[in-house]
Design an enzyme around this catalytic site. Structure first.
Site, short mmCIF file in Angstrom:
data_model
loop_
_atom_site.label_atom_id
_atom_site.label_comp_id
_atom_site.label_asym_id
_atom_site.label_seq_id
_atom_site.Cartn_x
_atom_site.Cartn_y
_atom_site.Cartn_z
N GLU A 108 0.26 5.33 0.59
CA GLU A 108 -0.52 6.20 1.01
C GLU A 108 -0.20 7.55 0.49
O GLU A 108 0.93 7.72 0.05
CB GLU A 108 -0.77 6.13 2.64
CG GLU A 108 -1.49 5.07 3.16
CD GLU A 108 -1.43 5.07 4.71
OE1 GLU A 108 -2.30 4.22 5.23
OE2 GLU A 108 -0.91 6.08 5.39
N CYS A 162 -4.13 0.55 -2.43
CA CYS A 162 -3.86 -0.68 -1.77
C CYS A 162 -2.75 -1.50 -2.25
O CYS A 162 -2.66 -1.41 -3.51
CB CYS A 162 -5.31 -1.53 -1.50
SG CYS A 162 -6.79 -0.49 -1.00
N GLU A 188 -3.02 -4.69 -2.80
CA GLU A 188 -3.76 -5.83 -4.03
C GLU A 188 -3.65 -4.99 -5.35
O GLU A 188 -3.17 -5.70 -6.24
CB GLU A 188 -4.95 -6.24 -3.55
CG GLU A 188 -5.03 -6.93 -2.26
CD GLU A 188 -5.43 -5.97 -1.08
OE1 GLU A 188 -5.00 -4.69 -0.97
OE2 GLU A 188 -6.03 -6.42 -0.13
N CYS A 222 -10.28 -5.25 0.10
CA CYS A 222 -11.38 -4.33 0.32
C CYS A 222 -12.28 -4.29 -0.97
O CYS A 222 -11.86 -5.06 -2.01
CB CYS A 222 -10.95 -2.72 0.44
SG CYS A 222 -10.21 -2.18 -1.16
N CYS A 257 -10.65 -3.36 -4.34
CA CYS A 257 -9.55 -4.45 -4.68
C CYS A 257 -10.30 -5.79 -5.24
O CYS A 257 -9.92 -6.26 -6.35
CB CYS A 257 -8.78 -4.79 -3.57
SG CYS A 257 -7.48 -3.17 -3.37
N ASN A 278 0.88 -1.34 0.27
CA ASN A 278 -0.13 0.01 -0.01
C ASN A 278 0.84 1.04 0.13
O ASN A 278 1.89 1.36 0.54
CB ASN A 278 -1.00 -0.14 1.19
CG ASN A 278 -0.52 -0.24 2.39
OD1 ASN A 278 0.82 -0.79 2.76
ND2 ASN A 278 -1.06 0.62 3.25
ZN LIG Z 1 -8.08 -2.50 -1.30
#
Ligand SMILES: [Zn+2]
Length: 132
Positions: free
Chosen positions: A47, A56, A58, A90, A93, A45
């Site tokens: 940010e 993310c 993934e 999530c 993803c 990830n």
């Molecule tokens: Zn995600």
């Protein structure tokens, strides 16, 4: 997938989590995708101060796999976070994984005891939106 392959993919996800850029959430995540032809690509990830721009692990792994070798069907993804075990993908993803993986795609999550749990994308995102 063979048990050894699952553990190797999970270990790559663990290693990728060490590269996470998560100064705001402190929630590091690593992911490793395995393509149908056997390529393995990792992501973490990343940010951003503008939180909505965060990507993310993934999706970072999927996009890196496409960038490195072209769009290809995905056979498996492993996801790992030192802060949360298991760390399922999530919703966003899951949809991105569905773009390149079928319902039978393996989703490997690290359990609290460190052992892998293998699910399918179809179980995590039933009736995914896909173009015909
Ligand atoms: Zn995600």
């Amino acid at each position: 997938m063979e048990a050894l392959d699952i553990e190797q993919l999970l270990e790559l996800a663990r290693q990728a989590a060490r590269h996470a850029y998560a100064p705001y959430s402190k929630f590091a995540v690593g992911a490793a995708v395995r393509t149908a032809s056997g390529r393995t690509v990792t992501g973490c990830n990343v940010e951003n101060a503008s939180y909505g721009l965060t990507v993310c692990a993934e999706r970072a792994a999927v996009f890196a796999a496409v960038a490195a070798g072209g769009a290809e069907r995905l056979a498996a993804v492993a996801i790992c976070s030192p802060q949360a075990r298991p760390c399922p993908p999530c919703g966003a993803c899951r949809q991105v994984l569905a773009e390149f993986g079928g319902d039978d795609m393996a989703v490997v999550l690290e359990q609290a005891d460190g052992r892998p749990r293998v699910l399918t994308l179809g179980a995590l995102l039933p009736e995914a939106f896909r173009h015909a």
